[in-house]
Design an enzyme around this catalytic site. Structure first.
Site, PDB file in Angstrom:
ATOM      1  N   LYS A  11     -21.986 -12.357 150.336  1.00  0.00           N
ATOM      2  CA  LYS A  11     -20.821 -11.926 149.557  1.00  0.00           C
ATOM      3  C   LYS A  11     -20.904 -12.390 148.092  1.00  0.00           C
ATOM      4  O   LYS A  11     -21.719 -13.255 147.739  1.00  0.00           O
ATOM      5  CB  LYS A  11     -19.552 -12.465 150.230  1.00  0.00           C
ATOM      6  CG  LYS A  11     -19.303 -11.870 151.623  1.00  0.00           C
ATOM      7  CD  LYS A  11     -17.986 -12.386 152.212  1.00  0.00           C
ATOM      8  CE  LYS A  11     -17.714 -11.763 153.564  1.00  0.00           C
ATOM      9  NZ  LYS A  11     -16.396 -12.223 154.125  1.00  0.00           N
ATOM     10  N   PHE A  59      -4.059  -9.731 153.561  1.00  0.00           N
ATOM     11  CA  PHE A  59      -5.089 -10.097 152.579  1.00  0.00           C
ATOM     12  C   PHE A  59      -6.007  -8.938 152.213  1.00  0.00           C
ATOM     13  O   PHE A  59      -6.987  -9.131 151.496  1.00  0.00           O
ATOM     14  CB  PHE A  59      -5.913 -11.286 153.090  1.00  0.00           C
ATOM     15  CG  PHE A  59      -6.573 -11.077 154.427  1.00  0.00           C
ATOM     16  CD1 PHE A  59      -7.746 -10.342 154.548  1.00  0.00           C
ATOM     17  CD2 PHE A  59      -6.028 -11.635 155.584  1.00  0.00           C
ATOM     18  CE1 PHE A  59      -8.360 -10.146 155.769  1.00  0.00           C
ATOM     19  CE2 PHE A  59      -6.632 -11.451 156.816  1.00  0.00           C
ATOM     20  CZ  PHE A  59      -7.803 -10.695 156.906  1.00  0.00           C
ATOM     21  N   ARG A  87     -23.333 -14.830 164.268  1.00  0.00           N
ATOM     22  CA  ARG A  87     -21.959 -15.360 164.166  1.00  0.00           C
ATOM     23  C   ARG A  87     -21.983 -16.893 164.276  1.00  0.00           C
ATOM     24  O   ARG A  87     -21.226 -17.582 163.589  1.00  0.00           O
ATOM     25  CB  ARG A  87     -21.058 -14.758 165.245  1.00  0.00           C
ATOM     26  CG  ARG A  87     -20.841 -13.249 165.146  1.00  0.00           C
ATOM     27  CD  ARG A  87     -19.981 -12.805 163.993  1.00  0.00           C
ATOM     28  NE  ARG A  87     -18.705 -13.463 163.920  1.00  0.00           N
ATOM     29  CZ  ARG A  87     -17.703 -13.060 163.115  1.00  0.00           C
ATOM     30  NH1 ARG A  87     -17.857 -11.996 162.315  1.00  0.00           N
ATOM     31  NH2 ARG A  87     -16.577 -13.704 163.079  1.00  0.00           N
ATOM     32  N   THR A  93     -14.622 -18.402 160.252  1.00  0.00           N
ATOM     33  CA  THR A  93     -14.154 -17.663 159.077  1.00  0.00           C
ATOM     34  C   THR A  93     -13.677 -18.611 157.977  1.00  0.00           C
ATOM     35  O   THR A  93     -14.012 -18.432 156.805  1.00  0.00           O
ATOM     36  CB  THR A  93     -13.004 -16.717 159.483  1.00  0.00           C
ATOM     37  OG1 THR A  93     -13.436 -15.894 160.570  1.00  0.00           O
ATOM     38  CG2 THR A  93     -12.551 -15.853 158.312  1.00  0.00           C
ATOM     39  N   ARG A 104     -21.293 -21.169 156.479  1.00  0.00           N
ATOM     40  CA  ARG A 104     -19.962 -21.315 155.860  1.00  0.00           C
ATOM     41  C   ARG A 104     -19.598 -22.785 155.638  1.00  0.00           C
ATOM     42  O   ARG A 104     -18.975 -23.111 154.622  1.00  0.00           O
ATOM     43  CB  ARG A 104     -18.922 -20.570 156.699  1.00  0.00           C
ATOM     44  CG  ARG A 104     -19.008 -19.041 156.481  1.00  0.00           C
ATOM     45  CD  ARG A 104     -18.236 -18.275 157.503  1.00  0.00           C
ATOM     46  NE  ARG A 104     -18.009 -16.880 157.117  1.00  0.00           N
ATOM     47  CZ  ARG A 104     -17.510 -15.960 157.935  1.00  0.00           C
ATOM     48  NH1 ARG A 104     -17.181 -16.292 159.172  1.00  0.00           N
ATOM     49  NH2 ARG A 104     -17.321 -14.720 157.523  1.00  0.00           N
ATOM     50  N   ASN A 114     -16.019 -16.760 151.597  1.00  0.00           N
ATOM     51  CA  ASN A 114     -16.724 -17.456 152.678  1.00  0.00           C
ATOM     52  C   ASN A 114     -18.179 -17.014 152.850  1.00  0.00           C
ATOM     53  O   ASN A 114     -18.759 -17.154 153.921  1.00  0.00           O
ATOM     54  CB  ASN A 114     -15.925 -17.356 153.982  1.00  0.00           C
ATOM     55  CG  ASN A 114     -15.744 -15.931 154.452  1.00  0.00           C
ATOM     56  OD1 ASN A 114     -16.239 -14.998 153.830  1.00  0.00           O
ATOM     57  ND2 ASN A 114     -15.030 -15.766 155.553  1.00  0.00           N
ATOM     58  N   HIS A 117     -20.800 -12.076 155.698  1.00  0.00           N
ATOM     59  CA  HIS A 117     -20.196 -11.229 156.743  1.00  0.00           C
ATOM     60  C   HIS A 117     -21.230 -11.017 157.829  1.00  0.00           C
ATOM     61  O   HIS A 117     -22.423 -10.872 157.540  1.00  0.00           O
ATOM     62  CB  HIS A 117     -19.814  -9.856 156.160  1.00  0.00           C
ATOM     63  CG  HIS A 117     -19.500  -8.831 157.227  1.00  0.00           C
ATOM     64  ND1 HIS A 117     -18.246  -8.691 157.750  1.00  0.00           N
ATOM     65  CD2 HIS A 117     -20.302  -7.959 157.893  1.00  0.00           C
ATOM     66  CE1 HIS A 117     -18.276  -7.744 158.695  1.00  0.00           C
ATOM     67  NE2 HIS A 117     -19.513  -7.284 158.793  1.00  0.00           N
TER      68      HIS A 117
HETATM   69  P1  ADP Z   1     -14.975 -12.760 159.831  1.00  0.00           P
HETATM   70  O1  ADP Z   1     -15.626 -12.431 158.499  1.00  0.00           O
HETATM   71  O2  ADP Z   1     -15.239 -14.181 160.244  1.00  0.00           O
HETATM   72  O3  ADP Z   1     -15.332 -11.755 160.910  1.00  0.00           O
HETATM   73  P2  ADP Z   1     -12.354 -11.463 159.665  1.00  0.00           P
HETATM   74  O4  ADP Z   1     -13.038 -10.225 160.185  1.00  0.00           O
HETATM   75  O5  ADP Z   1     -11.137 -11.928 160.382  1.00  0.00           O
HETATM   76  O6  ADP Z   1     -13.396 -12.694 159.608  1.00  0.00           O
HETATM   77  O7  ADP Z   1     -11.943 -11.265 158.150  1.00  0.00           O
HETATM   78  C1  ADP Z   1     -12.781 -10.535 157.262  1.00  0.00           C
HETATM   79  C2  ADP Z   1     -12.834 -11.275 155.958  1.00  0.00           C
HETATM   80  O8  ADP Z   1     -11.537 -11.266 155.354  1.00  0.00           O
HETATM   81  C3  ADP Z   1     -13.188 -12.768 156.044  1.00  0.00           C
HETATM   82  O9  ADP Z   1     -14.570 -13.010 156.179  1.00  0.00           O
HETATM   83  C4  ADP Z   1     -12.622 -13.299 154.739  1.00  0.00           C
HETATM   84  O10 ADP Z   1     -13.478 -13.010 153.625  1.00  0.00           O
HETATM   85  C5  ADP Z   1     -11.327 -12.482 154.625  1.00  0.00           C
HETATM   86  N1  ADP Z   1     -10.193 -13.199 155.220  1.00  0.00           N
HETATM   87  C6  ADP Z   1      -9.966 -13.425 156.546  1.00  0.00           C
HETATM   88  N2  ADP Z   1      -8.829 -14.114 156.731  1.00  0.00           N
HETATM   89  C7  ADP Z   1      -8.291 -14.313 155.498  1.00  0.00           C
HETATM   90  C8  ADP Z   1      -7.118 -14.977 155.014  1.00  0.00           C
HETATM   91  N3  ADP Z   1      -6.249 -15.542 155.839  1.00  0.00           N
HETATM   92  N4  ADP Z   1      -6.914 -14.977 153.661  1.00  0.00           N
HETATM   93  C9  ADP Z   1      -7.785 -14.394 152.814  1.00  0.00           C
HETATM   94  N5  ADP Z   1      -8.912 -13.760 153.204  1.00  0.00           N
HETATM   95  C10 ADP Z   1      -9.184 -13.734 154.523  1.00  0.00           C
HETATM   96 MG    MG Z   2     -14.877  -9.720 161.018  1.00  0.00          MG
END
Ligand code: ADP
Ligand code: MG
Length: 140
Positions: A11, A59, A87, A93, A104, A114, A117
Site C-alpha cells: 500500500k 471508513f 494472511r 488488520t 503489519r 497498514n 492487502h
Molecule cells: P484486511 O485488510 O485485514 O482484510 P479489512 O478487509 O477489514 O482488513 O479492511 C480493509 C482495509 O480497510 C484495511 O486493510 C485498512 O486499510 C482499512 N480499514 C479497516 N478497518 C479500518 C478502520 N477501522 N479505520 C480505518 N481504516 C480501516
Molecule cells: Mg480484507
C-alpha cells in the site's frame, strides 16, 4: 494442502517509505513466490471498485483516498495454502493487535495505513488477481 494464488498489494504508506524490498523478503521467507508484480497508481474509480465490498463501512471514503495517495505494488503470490499463509505473514488488520514478526507488526503505521492487502478466500483471490492481471502477465 493445495497450491493457491493470492492477490497482494503493498500500500501507499509502504511504497512511500521505500519498503517494497523489505516486505518482499517477508513474503519470500514464508515460502511464497511472487509470480507477478507491477507498481501502479490507482485511480479513484479503480480503488472504489476494488474495495466495493466495503462501500457501506464508515471508513470507505478515507480508505479509497489513502489507496490513491501514492503508488501501490500489486502482486500475485503462489504457494501451498497461499491465501491463509499470506494472511498470517501480514498480521492483524490493526498493527496494535498483530503478532511479532508479521509485516503489519513490523511496518504498519495504524489500522488504515497498514502496509499490505491480501485476499481473504479463494473466491476473492480469483476476483482480485483478475482485477489487476491478465493471463499473459502471469507465469508460475
Ligand atoms: P484486511 O485488510 O485485514 O482484510 P479489512 O478487509 O477489514 O482488513 O479492511 C480493509 C482495509 O480497510 C484495511 O486493510 C485498512 O486499510 C482499512 N480499514 C479497516 N478497518 C479500518 C478502520 N477501522 N479505520 C480505518 N481504516 C480501516
Ligand atoms: Mg480484507
Amino acid at each position: 494442502m493445495a497450491v493457491e494464488r493470492t492477490l497482494s498489494i503493498i500500500k501507499p504508506d509502504a511504497t512511500e517509505r521505500n519498503l517494497t524490498g523489505k516486505i518482499n523478503s517477508y513474503i519470500e521467507a514464508a515460502g511464497l513466490r511472487i509470480i507477478a508484480q507491477k507498481r501502479i497508481q490507482l485511480t479513484l474509480n479503480q480503488a472504489e471498485a476494488f474495495y466495493a465490498v466495503h462501500k457501506e463501512r464508515s471508513f470507505f471514503g478515507e480508505l479509497v483516498d489513502f489507496m490513491i495517495s501514492g503508488p501501490v505494488v500489486v502482486q500475485i503470490l503462489e504457494g501451498e495454502n497461499a491465501i491463509a499463509t499470506y494472511r498470517e505473514v501480514m498480521g492483524a488488520t490493526n498493527p496494535a493487535n498483530a503478532t511479532d514478526g508479521t509485516i503489519r507488526k513490523d511496518f504498519a503505521i495504524d489500522v488504515q495505513n497498514n502496509s499490505v492487502h491480501g485476499s481473504d478466500a479463494p473466491e476473492t483471490a480469483a476476483l482480485e488477481t483478475a482485477f489487476f492481471f491478465s493471463g499473459i502477465e502471469i507465469t508460475g
